[in-house]
Write a protein that holds these residues in place. Structure first.
Motif, PDB file in Angstrom:
ATOM      1  N   PHE A  22       0.828  -1.212   0.000  1.00  0.00           N
ATOM      2  CA  PHE A  22       0.000   0.000   0.000  1.00  0.00           C
ATOM      3  C   PHE A  22       0.858   1.256   0.000  1.00  0.00           C
ATOM      4  N   ALA A 103      -5.691   6.269  -3.201  1.00  0.00           N
ATOM      5  CA  ALA A 103      -6.021   5.331  -2.124  1.00  0.00           C
ATOM      6  C   ALA A 103      -6.699   4.085  -2.676  1.00  0.00           C
ATOM      7  N   ALA A 104      -7.626   4.274  -3.619  1.00  0.00           N
ATOM      8  CA  ALA A 104      -8.327   3.132  -4.204  1.00  0.00           C
ATOM      9  C   ALA A 104      -7.371   2.246  -4.987  1.00  0.00           C
ATOM     10  N   LEU A 107      -5.133   0.379  -2.386  1.00  0.00           N
ATOM     11  CA  LEU A 107      -5.931  -0.616  -1.656  1.00  0.00           C
ATOM     12  C   LEU A 107      -6.299  -1.788  -2.562  1.00  0.00           C
ATOM     13  N   VAL A 110      -3.436  -4.209  -2.661  1.00  0.00           N
ATOM     14  CA  VAL A 110      -3.389  -5.016  -1.429  1.00  0.00           C
ATOM     15  C   VAL A 110      -4.456  -6.104  -1.477  1.00  0.00           C
ATOM     16  N   LEU A 111      -5.643  -5.747  -1.922  1.00  0.00           N
ATOM     17  CA  LEU A 111      -6.731  -6.721  -1.995  1.00  0.00           C
ATOM     18  C   LEU A 111      -6.415  -7.830  -2.990  1.00  0.00           C
ATOM     19  N   SER A 143      -5.027   5.559 -11.334  1.00  0.00           N
ATOM     20  CA  SER A 143      -4.692   5.670  -9.911  1.00  0.00           C
ATOM     21  C   SER A 143      -3.937   6.963  -9.628  1.00  0.00           C
ATOM     22  N   LEU A 154     -11.869  -0.687  -7.285  1.00  0.00           N
ATOM     23  CA  LEU A 154     -11.648  -1.259  -5.954  1.00  0.00           C
ATOM     24  C   LEU A 154     -12.873  -2.054  -5.514  1.00  0.00           C
TER      25      LEU A 154
END
Length: 428
Positions: A22, A103-104, A107, A110-111, A143, A154
């Motif tokens: 992230f 941020a999206a 994230l 990471v997801l 992004s 996301l």
């Protein structure tokens, strides 16, 4: 006791990797494209991106087009109005909206890492698969700039994750999560109605199928439809009875009525479909050059180095597709509908998106292509999963799969930095 220690170590390792992913990707996205890029009207020439349009609408207090991504604009307003004490945002409109994309995007990586770990049970392929997405042209650009796509991507990725859970353990909780996340994606972008095909995952087991479908549909309607009515009425002062008409605002745009260039049957030509197809399958991952995303001739669109990287990408994805198709055949023979449905999801996702955007807006083929990246990731992970299963314990599989992903991911990041990110700097 030893098992608990091992589980604790794995959990801590996963959390640390997730945090590092992230922080690293968010930092790259925040710095890749200058904030001022989103304030120049002329930059709409790049893929018809809406950064400047969104900022201008916000400043002028206009809500035209908000009906198509109602929640996105609400989130943007909330972040901007509450970011005064955040040093890097300071209440600035441009920075606050860009924060949503950054941020999206981070994230989402990471997801995808967590989902890849769930599928392959191996850290390195999970990390590299997520990073390949993070360096893909469509994901990287949106992004790093203001637009509605990455917040929606996301939610889309989370919906895909819920579908994977439904296939593995078809519980009512997972079914409800699937419906709710599709509804959330719909609130961010109404074209996310196309995610309904993820409902195929609900059919992976016969037992309790009608209950699972009912729960998923109910959750989707509550979050997506009722949520839309509430947001339209509370945040946009639309009368309850006028919400359905307000929601159809896209059909009243000049592009659909006077110009008639959006959403017309005549758009479904061989040329347009091919143009959208190469953007969704090739250009959104390995970028060609700024002026060439409208070209259907892939060989001419790329530099020699780009064509070599594209070839490597095609080889990796073709190999993944071969393994996935082999798994589908095995699933049919064994009566394993879960495997068949999950594999079909990839191909249906690609087909539905390509046809829909060819019909809706083929003149800006790169614009929507980022929404296909989760399906490409799923194909890659399904192929890796099947390769590990087929060559269980073989050392060649244990090193060749990560090696191929590492080489491809590194090349894609370097290539897209040189041909996409650097050339955009002078336009900020």
């Amino acid at each position: 006791m030893p098992l608990l220690l091992i589980a604790s170590f794995i959990m801590k390792k996963t959390v640390i990797i997730g945090i590092l992913l992230f922080v690293a990707t968010a930092t790259v996205y925040w710095k890749s494209i200058p904030h001022s890029f989103n304030t120049h009207f002329g930059n709409k020439r790049f893929f018809d991106s809406d950064g400047e349009f969104i900022v201008r609408q916000y400043r002028e207090g206009k809500t035209f087009t908000h009906n198509d991504h109602v929640l996105y604009h609400v989130l943007g307003k909330v972040v901007q109005q509450n970011s005064g004490s955040v040093p890097s945002l300071k209440g600035d409109i441009v920075r606050s909206h860009k924060f949503l994309s950054v941020a999206a995007g981070a994230l989402g990586i990471v997801l995808l890492y967590l989902m890849g770990l769930h599928m392959t049970s191996r850290q390195l392929p999970a990390v590299l698969g997520a990073l390949l997405v993070g360096g893909s042209a469509g994901w990287w650009f949106f992004s790093s700039s203001i637009d509605t796509y990455l917040p929606c991507a996301l939610a889309t990725t989370a919906a895909l994750g819920a579908a994977l859970l439904v296939v593995k353990t078809p519980s009512l909780h997972a079914s409800a999560a699937l419906g709710a996340l599709i509804g959330l994606a719909f609130l961010l972008r109404t074209d996310s109605v196309l995610l309904a095909m993820l409902g195929l995952s609900l059919l992976s087991r016969r037992e309790g199928v009608f209950t699972r479908v009912g729960v998923a549909v109910a959750a989707g309607l509550i979050v997506g439809v009722i949520g839309y009515f509430v947001l339209a009425h509370v945040c946009y002062d639309v009368a309850w009875a006028d919400v359905p008409q307000w929601a159809r605002g896209a059909l009243a745009r000049p592009e659909t009525q006077q110009k008639q260039v959006w959403g017309v049957t005549g758009n479904l030509t061989r040329h347009n479909v091919l143009k959208v197809l190469v953007n969704h399958l090739c250009y959104t991952v390995v970028f060609p050059e700024l002026p060439t995303t409208h070209w259907t001739n892939v060989v001419r669109a790329y530099t020699p180095a780009g064509l070599a990287i594209l070839t490597g990408y095609i080889i990796v994805m073709t190999t993944a597709a071969v393994y996935t198709l082999a798994r589908m055949r095995a699933g049919v023979r064994a009566g394993n509908w879960a495997i068949l449905i999950l594999s079909l999801t990839v191909f249906l996702w690609l087909a539905v998106r390509i046809l829909f955007y060819s019909w809706w807006d083929p003149d800006d083929p790169f614009l929507f292509s980022a929404m296909t990246i989760p399906a490409l990731w799923l194909l890659l992970m399904l192929g890796a999963q099947q390769a590990y299963l087929k060559h269980d314990g073989a050392r060649i599989a244990e090193w060749s799969i990560p090696a191929a992903l590492l080489l491809l991911t590194g090349l894609v990041w370097v290539h897209n930095f040189r041909l996409l990110i650097v050339p955009l700097q002078p336009f900020a």
